[in-house]
Write an enzyme that holds these catalytic residues in place. Structure first.
Site, mmCIF file in Angstrom:
data_model
loop_
_atom_site.group_PDB
_atom_site.id
_atom_site.type_symbol
_atom_site.label_atom_id
_atom_site.label_comp_id
_atom_site.label_asym_id
_atom_site.label_seq_id
_atom_site.Cartn_x
_atom_site.Cartn_y
_atom_site.Cartn_z
ATOM 1 N N SER A 78 0.783 -1.234 0.000
ATOM 2 C CA SER A 78 0.000 0.000 0.000
ATOM 3 C C SER A 78 0.815 1.285 0.000
ATOM 4 O O SER A 78 0.251 2.376 -0.130
ATOM 5 C CB SER A 78 -0.938 0.015 1.214
ATOM 6 N N GLU A 178 -4.897 -2.878 -6.458
ATOM 7 C CA GLU A 178 -5.273 -3.657 -5.268
ATOM 8 C C GLU A 178 -6.443 -4.572 -5.633
ATOM 9 O O GLU A 178 -7.246 -4.222 -6.485
ATOM 10 C CB GLU A 178 -5.711 -2.706 -4.147
#
Length: 307
Positions: A78, A178
């Protein structure tokens, strides 16, 4: 700045002349000793942790740099979100005025794969969010769907890779959105960077000239407001230092990968420190360890002579 970020130089220019020779020699000996101690500390930590640590510390006040496995590849996870946000800020400033205030909308079906990792965007499904709100959610809360929406605004993962290249970063790359970008095994180059490359780019975006001054301040403000990583780099430095950071976590099923990037202002410093710490376990299906990142941060700051 260009010299430092281009080569992650080990120190600022040393003074010249016979009157300074003893000082230069003493500093060189001290630098060598501290780097040797850093490698010794991190090798022992890797052994006890049964994993790998990639780390870089840069003191932008002195130009001094310390590192461990700085040229090895680790997954972004992330932490890509701070760079995606920077790319959107740059696009809004240079080619699409008003972009930061435009409302982005989606349906519940659009975010089905990321509802468990999107604490803020799930609350705004009915109304949508502006690009600025998506940046804030992606950086401060590591909101997964917000990160994907930012990628869409810059041409997807390929667009972020292209943005890296405009900053002079020839190493960092993003290949997937993601949640798939967290799927990593040793040797996989997809969605990876090196501590050396990412430290240069992170320092450039937070202190250099790639971004407009106003956008740079906005990005740093979101980093300072981060709600993730309290047990990582922040836990390894004094509580009265000012910190802005962005974390990334791949999870146990991805060799326990975890990282943290931080820009740090010790009290009274004329320029900040940049730290980049990346970790993974040797065995798969093994959880990450925040304490390893915190301990590494302490070791880096000590090696820089700040503790």
């Amino acid at each position: 700045m260009s010299t430092l970020l281009g080569g992650l130089a080990c120190a600022a220019g040393a003074p010249t002349g016979d009157t300074h020779a003893s000082t230069v020699a003493a500093r060189a000996q001290s630098n060598t000793s501290s780097r040797s101690e850093l490698h010794k500390t991190l090798r022992a930590l890797e052994k006890s942790y049964d994993g790998r640590i990639g780390a870089v510390g840069v003191d932008l006040e002195t130009g001094r740099t310390v590192e461990h496995r700085s040229g090895e590849r680790f997954p972004f996870n992330s932490s890509f979100k701070v760079f995606a946000c920077a790319a959107v800020l740059d696009k809004a400033r240079t080619s699409e005025p008003g972009l930061m205030d435009e409302v982005v909308r989606w349906t519940p079906a659009d975010m089905a794969a990321l509802t468990g990792n999107s604490p803020e965007t799930t609350e705004y499904t009915d109304t949508g969010m502006t690009s600025a709100q998506l940046c804030r959610a992606a950086v401060t809360k590591s909101d997964g769907f917000a990160g994907n929406m930012l990628l869409k605004q810059i041409g997807g993962p390929r667009g972020l890779t292209d943005f890296f290249r405009t900053t002079g970063d020839r190493t960092s790359r993003l290949d997937r959105p993601e949640p798939w970008l967290t799927e990593w095994q040793p040797g996989d180059k997809r969605d990876t960077t090196t501590p050396a490359a990412v430290a240069r780019t992170f320092a450039e975006l937070t202190t250099g000239t790639t971004l407009d001054t106003r956008d740079r301040a906005r990005l740093v403000g979101w980093l300072k407001a981060s709600l993730t990583g309290a047990d990582r780099i922040r836990a390894g430095i004094p509580a009265n230092w000012t910190v802005g950071n962005k974390t990334g976590t791949g999870g146990a099923s991805n060799h326990g990968t975890a990282n943290d990037l931080a820009i740090i202002w010790p009290p009274g410093a004329n320029a900040p420190i940049v730290l980049a710490v990346f970790t993974n376990r040797n065995l798969d299906d093994t959880p990450h360890d925040d304490k390893v990142i915190a301990t590494t941060a302490t070791a880096l700051v000590k090696a820089l002579g700040k503790l």
